[in-house]
Design a protein around this motif. Structure first.
Motif, PDB file in Angstrom:
ATOM      1  N   ALA A  34       0.873  -1.171   0.000  1.00  0.00           N
ATOM      2  CA  ALA A  34       0.000   0.000   0.000  1.00  0.00           C
ATOM      3  C   ALA A  34       0.913   1.225   0.000  1.00  0.00           C
ATOM      4  N   GLY A  35       0.831   2.026  -1.051  1.00  0.00           N
ATOM      5  CA  GLY A  35       1.749   3.154  -1.142  1.00  0.00           C
ATOM      6  C   GLY A  35       1.368   4.110  -2.251  1.00  0.00           C
ATOM      7  N   ASP A  36       2.331   4.936  -2.638  1.00  0.00           N
ATOM      8  CA  ASP A  36       2.098   5.996  -3.616  1.00  0.00           C
ATOM      9  C   ASP A  36       2.901   5.753  -4.887  1.00  0.00           C
ATOM     10  N   SER A  37       3.092   6.815  -5.669  1.00  0.00           N
ATOM     11  CA  SER A  37       3.718   6.678  -6.981  1.00  0.00           C
ATOM     12  C   SER A  37       5.164   6.202  -6.921  1.00  0.00           C
ATOM     13  N   THR A  38       5.847   6.414  -5.813  1.00  0.00           N
ATOM     14  CA  THR A  38       7.242   5.967  -5.729  1.00  0.00           C
ATOM     15  C   THR A  38       7.332   4.452  -5.664  1.00  0.00           C
ATOM     16  N   ALA A  39       6.227   3.792  -5.262  1.00  0.00           N
ATOM     17  CA  ALA A  39       6.195   2.332  -5.170  1.00  0.00           C
ATOM     18  C   ALA A  39       5.392   1.679  -6.281  1.00  0.00           C
ATOM     19  N   VAL A  66       3.756 -11.141  -4.959  1.00  0.00           N
ATOM     20  CA  VAL A  66       3.665  -9.718  -4.645  1.00  0.00           C
ATOM     21  C   VAL A  66       2.405  -9.158  -5.291  1.00  0.00           C
ATOM     22  N   VAL A  67       1.594  -8.478  -4.501  1.00  0.00           N
ATOM     23  CA  VAL A  67       0.448  -7.737  -5.025  1.00  0.00           C
ATOM     24  C   VAL A  67       0.687  -6.266  -4.717  1.00  0.00           C
ATOM     25  N   ASN A  68       1.023  -5.530  -5.745  1.00  0.00           N
ATOM     26  CA  ASN A  68       1.385  -4.122  -5.567  1.00  0.00           C
ATOM     27  C   ASN A  68       0.166  -3.237  -5.791  1.00  0.00           C
ATOM     28  N   GLY A  69      -0.423  -2.764  -4.695  1.00  0.00           N
ATOM     29  CA  GLY A  69      -1.584  -1.889  -4.795  1.00  0.00           C
ATOM     30  C   GLY A  69      -1.230  -0.417  -4.771  1.00  0.00           C
ATOM     31  N   ALA A  70       0.061  -0.084  -4.773  1.00  0.00           N
ATOM     32  CA  ALA A  70       0.479   1.316  -4.695  1.00  0.00           C
ATOM     33  C   ALA A  70      -0.131   2.124  -5.831  1.00  0.00           C
ATOM     34  N   LEU A  71      -0.635   3.305  -5.494  1.00  0.00           N
ATOM     35  CA  LEU A  71      -1.406   4.128  -6.427  1.00  0.00           C
ATOM     36  C   LEU A  71      -0.784   5.509  -6.556  1.00  0.00           C
TER      37      LEU A  71
END
Length: 270
Positions: A34-39, A66-71
């Motif tokens: 769970a994160g932002d554009s950097t992730a 890995v499930v990357n939900g970073a938005l």
């Protein structure tokens, strides 16, 4: 996206997480981000831009998903308010891990949809992630925001995230949550590399180098593939409780940029 070296499949929220190849056919342990554009995970049209969550599989064994939900553009507040946290909590299972990394957009206090105060609402929203993961018997890890590329005219690096990293550190201590101090780790790396070498990590491209950025780009916040890989290395190296760490990959100093692949569209925005 799938990493071709030392990694695991990266999923998207709302899609089934791949099962283990073991004879028991059990679902693989999963690391959620769970994160932002950097992730975030970026698309073919964004190459060579990449986020550290996109590069995480490079440093994990294939038995960990890995499930990357970073938005892109998300803060701890907006990510939750948009229902992105609920998607993760609906999918997360006992034994999984949730990496929580915000701060860049929480700092935009002029934006009521995203801005938070470091010592009140920022911590309040982060507790939603910690409590939700623990209620699912998963393991949350707080990750302080990766530092931007910031140097004075004399080449001296300086910090840019104000009190948000300290607020996250305090929350980690108060809630007994593992912490990866990516702010400190990345600042140390940028300080070591200096103003010029850091351009190879951040999205700095001359005009004509990439068809996706024909006029060139000078971005001091987001990464190109090499930078995303090296920040992911910092995260996994420091994240002693992250499952499936691939020590061989972590100690390989020459992982090529083309270990990453990009999906047709940005999964978190699809």
């Amino acid at each position: 996206m799938r990493a071709s070296l030392g990694g695991a499949a990266a999923g998207v929220l709302g899609a089934p997480v791949a099962a283990s190849a073991s004879s028991a056919g059990r679902r693989r342990t999963t690391v959620f981000v769970a994160g932002d554009s950097t992730a975030a995970t970026y698309a073919i049209a964004d190459i060579p831009r990449a986020g550290w969550g996109q590069a995480l599989p490079v440093f994990l064994r294939h038995d960990v998903a890995v499930v990357n939900g970073a938005l892109s553009g998300a803060s701890s507040k907006s990510f939750a308010d948009l229902g992105r946290l609920d998607l993760i909590l609906d999918a997360i299972r006992p034994g999984d891990t949730l990496l929580v990394s915000f701060g860049h957009n929480d700092e935009k206090i002029e934006d009521p949809a995203r801005g938070t105060d470091p010592w009140t609402t920022f911590q309040d929203y982060l507790r939603l992630y910690l409590d939700g993961a623990r209620a699912a018997r998963a393991h949350p890890i707080l990750v302080t925001p990766v530092e931007r590329r910031r140097f004075t005219a004399d080449g001296v690096p300086y910090l840019s995230h104000g009190e948000y990293p300290d607020a996250m550190r305090a929350l980690a201590k108060d809630t007994r949550t593992p912490l990866i101090d990516l702010t400190a780790l990345s600042f140390a790396l940028w300080s070591k590399l200096g103003p010029e070498a850091t351009k190879d990590h951040f999205l700095w491209l001359d005009a004509g180098v990439s068809p996706n950025y024909p006029g060139g780009v000078a971005d001091n916040t987001h990464f190109q593939a090499h930078g995303a890989i090296e920040v992911a290395r910092l995260v996994v190296t420091a994240g002693c409780t992250i499952p499936g760490r691939d020590n061989r990959a972590l100690h390989d100093p020459s992982i090529p940029d083309d270990v990453l692949t990009w999906p047709v569209s940005r999964p978190a925005e699809s």
